[in-house]
Motif scaffolding. Structure first.
Motif, PDB file in Angstrom:
ATOM      1  N   GLN A   1     -13.656  -0.352 -13.282  1.00  0.00           N
ATOM      2  CA  GLN A   1     -12.409   0.153 -13.867  1.00  0.00           C
ATOM      3  C   GLN A   1     -12.563   0.251 -15.380  1.00  0.00           C
ATOM      4  O   GLN A   1     -13.387  -0.432 -15.979  1.00  0.00           O
ATOM      5  CB  GLN A   1     -11.247  -0.776 -13.497  1.00  0.00           C
ATOM      6  CG  GLN A   1     -11.106  -1.012 -12.002  1.00  0.00           C
ATOM      7  CD  GLN A   1     -10.876   0.255 -11.207  1.00  0.00           C
ATOM      8  OE1 GLN A   1      -9.925   0.987 -11.454  1.00  0.00           O
ATOM      9  NE2 GLN A   1     -11.747   0.520 -10.233  1.00  0.00           N
ATOM     10  N   ASP A   2     -11.739   1.082 -15.979  1.00  0.00           N
ATOM     11  CA  ASP A   2     -11.775   1.266 -17.431  1.00  0.00           C
ATOM     12  C   ASP A   2     -10.955   0.226 -18.176  1.00  0.00           C
ATOM     13  O   ASP A   2     -10.951   0.225 -19.401  1.00  0.00           O
ATOM     14  CB  ASP A   2     -11.247   2.660 -17.804  1.00  0.00           C
ATOM     15  CG  ASP A   2     -12.184   3.760 -17.341  1.00  0.00           C
ATOM     16  OD1 ASP A   2     -13.400   3.516 -17.227  1.00  0.00           O
ATOM     17  OD2 ASP A   2     -11.691   4.874 -17.072  1.00  0.00           O
TER      18      ASP A   2
ATOM     19  N   TYR B   1      -4.803  -3.997  -5.693  1.00  0.00           N
ATOM     20  CA  TYR B   1      -5.058  -3.775  -7.118  1.00  0.00           C
ATOM     21  C   TYR B   1      -4.092  -2.732  -7.680  1.00  0.00           C
ATOM     22  O   TYR B   1      -3.469  -2.950  -8.730  1.00  0.00           O
ATOM     23  CB  TYR B   1      -6.512  -3.335  -7.324  1.00  0.00           C
ATOM     24  CG  TYR B   1      -6.833  -2.991  -8.751  1.00  0.00           C
ATOM     25  CD1 TYR B   1      -6.999  -3.990  -9.705  1.00  0.00           C
ATOM     26  CD2 TYR B   1      -6.957  -1.662  -9.150  1.00  0.00           C
ATOM     27  CE1 TYR B   1      -7.285  -3.665 -11.031  1.00  0.00           C
ATOM     28  CE2 TYR B   1      -7.250  -1.335 -10.470  1.00  0.00           C
ATOM     29  CZ  TYR B   1      -7.407  -2.344 -11.401  1.00  0.00           C
ATOM     30  OH  TYR B   1      -7.685  -2.030 -12.715  1.00  0.00           O
ATOM     31  N   ARG B   2      -3.975  -1.610  -6.979  1.00  0.00           N
ATOM     32  CA  ARG B   2      -3.076  -0.551  -7.454  1.00  0.00           C
ATOM     33  C   ARG B   2      -1.652  -1.048  -7.620  1.00  0.00           C
ATOM     34  O   ARG B   2      -0.985  -0.757  -8.621  1.00  0.00           O
ATOM     35  CB  ARG B   2      -3.089   0.611  -6.465  1.00  0.00           C
ATOM     36  CG  ARG B   2      -4.356   1.420  -6.461  1.00  0.00           C
ATOM     37  CD  ARG B   2      -4.349   2.431  -5.342  1.00  0.00           C
ATOM     38  NE  ARG B   2      -5.528   3.275  -5.372  1.00  0.00           N
ATOM     39  CZ  ARG B   2      -5.940   3.992  -4.347  1.00  0.00           C
ATOM     40  NH1 ARG B   2      -5.250   3.984  -3.206  1.00  0.00           N
ATOM     41  NH2 ARG B   2      -7.014   4.736  -4.455  1.00  0.00           N
TER      42      ARG B   2
ATOM     43  N   ALA C   1      -6.177   4.305  -9.159  1.00  0.00           N
ATOM     44  CA  ALA C   1      -7.444   3.559  -9.245  1.00  0.00           C
ATOM     45  C   ALA C   1      -8.295   3.838  -8.014  1.00  0.00           C
ATOM     46  O   ALA C   1      -7.791   4.081  -6.924  1.00  0.00           O
ATOM     47  CB  ALA C   1      -7.148   2.065  -9.370  1.00  0.00           C
TER      48      ALA C   1
END
Length: 183
Positions: A142-143, A128-129, A137
């Motif tokens: 998550q935002d 993901y990062r 992250a």
């Protein structure tokens, strides 16, 4: 019922892809890093014995019983699906390049926008990062949104990720399920 692939079948699986388990308007689209050779040889997601995805899905309350990888299509009836950040199979995730992850993130964003799941659950923080350029992250909600879906990052369920116990994995999957069903 799945069978164990032979050494030749595993070798032949290198670079193959597996069809997504996907439909429009799912509650959660789970997204793995990329398929391993065992999964590629069988054409099934999270197929390697010792991968804890299926037990975590069950422990987290997403499935009424422990499913076998060959039952992956039953997920659609539960409002769930599976895809990957990078489609090609490899022996290890570290064979993938940062460029492949970034391209995979771009393609995943388009897939999510097309199929419109409510949640995208990325199974693997490092993937993901790298895919989305978010080096800080953390596991959990998550935002940001991806393709219009809310995002939750889950731990990688590989047996190699031993510091996440089966119980802890199930608990984290359960946190996501509670959020999905609270809406």
């Amino acid at each position: 019922m799945r069978t164990k692939p032979t050494k030749d079948e595993l070798a032949a699986a290198y670079g193959k892809t597996i069809d997504d388990v996907i439909a429009p308007d799912l509650d959660v689209l789970f997204c793995g890093i990329n398929p391993g050779l065992y999964s590629g040889a069988l054409g099934l997601h999270f197929a390697r014995p010792g991968n804890r995805f299926w037990p975590a899905l069950y422990r987290g309350g997403f499935t009424p019983r422990l499913l076998d990888p060959n039952e992956q299509d039953e997920l659609l009836g539960l409002g769930l699906g599976i895809t990957n950040v990078v489609a090609r199979t490899t022996a290890r995730a570290d064979e993938l390049t940062p460029d492949e992850f970034r391209e995979g993130g771009r393609l995943l964003t388009a897939r999510v926008a097309e199929f419109r799941p409510r949640w995208l659950a990325v199974v693997g923080i490092t993937a993901y990062r790298t895919a989305f350029g978010l080096p800080k992250a953390k596991i959990g909600p998550q935002d940001t949104e991806i393709g219009g879906a809310r995002v939750w990052v889950l731990p990688n369920p590989s047996g190699l990720n031993a510091h996440w116990t089966p119980t802890a994995l199930g608990d984290e999957f359960g946190r996501l399920r509670a959020e999905v069903h609270s809406e």
